[in-house]
Enzyme design. Sequence first.
Site: not given
Ligand code: ADP
Length: 328
Positions: A111, A194, A197
């Site tokens: 960060k 993966k 967002k």
């Molecule tokens: P993003 O990647 O969309 O910013 P976050 O980091 O806020 O999502 O993740 C929120 C939750 O969703 C976490 O517990 C994370 O492990 C899960 N998560 C996010 N993307 C995936 C994915 N592609 N596959 C499995 N779990 C995911």
Amino acid sequence: MEIVLSGIRPTGNLHLGNYFGAVRSFVNMQHSYRCYFFIADWHSLTTHPRPENIKQSVKTILAEYLACGIDPEVATIYVQSDLTETLELYLYMNMNAYLGELQRVTSFKEKARKQPDNINAGLLTYPCLMAADILIHKAQHVPVGKDQEQNMEMARKFARRFNIMYETNYFPEPASFHFSEKAVKVPGLDGSGKMGKSEGNAIYLADDEKTIKKKIMKAVTDAGPKEPNSPKPEAVANLFALLDLVAERDTYQYFNEQYNRCTISYGDLKKQLAYDINLFCAPIRERIIQISSNEAELERVARIGLEKARAGASQTIKEVREILGFRF
Ligand code: ADP
Ligand code: TRP
């Protein structure tokens, strides 16, 4: 009953990755554990979001949680910033956390690199607040993705340190929890990596049928298999992985056989995938629309969640104060 707690930062709409990676576990666990799920809006302040964005994102994520099937009468669902008891524990956590160890946390370093003009103290003490979130409910299991492992190690360290320092075994050491044997990684639609967002490759639970179709039809594929039973390249394997999550077994097997016989039409595969994703999302989408329009219900849910969360949290603070030697 064992205690489960997890938080998610309000940074936008939920996508299929969030659902299959995290929210699905919450929905399944709520009946066999005492579950606390909260919206980590304090944690989102490290990036200085606008107040109107926080307000909107908290509402959105609350509505989407409920639409996915988290039952506020069964689980405790609340907004982090409502439970001010956590702040007091955060202060105590800060007193026993050392600068060196906080500076060595990978997500802090990342960060700090990403936002060199905003390396605030909240960013540094992020693991202290996360530990306070968990320890305020003395949670034993914390369902989180792999990226949170270091923060979880810090939470365990702070719990252990508190216990040693005050010669008590007051706080249990919280363990990361994975609902299935292996952590699920939902792939994106752009050939590799993966769904996320920030990756810009996500299908959101709130996406309408047309949007889903458009996104799937644009997904990366290749020229098709040249020989029977050849391994699938990553982009194609990703489409199959998504199909596996949303479609019936025999639909998956049908397309898998077509692939193995080199008779697959990617157009048909994509149409089927779009159809099944829409079938999966449609009821959730409808509930999102319904629940979002009912502000009074969202407020009620946040209020009853807070009441339930506060009952245990204020007891923790009372006991911690006694341990620390403060008069209560
Ligand atoms: P993003 O990647 O969309 O910013 P976050 O980091 O806020 O999502 O993740 C929120 C939750 O969703 C976490 O517990 C994370 O492990 C899960 N998560 C996010 N993307 C995936 C994915 N592609 N596959 C499995 N779990 C995911
Ligand atoms: N740090 C978590 C994330 O970025 C969110 C979070 C905050 C959390 N406090 C927590 C998760 C406590 C589990 C338990 O996704």
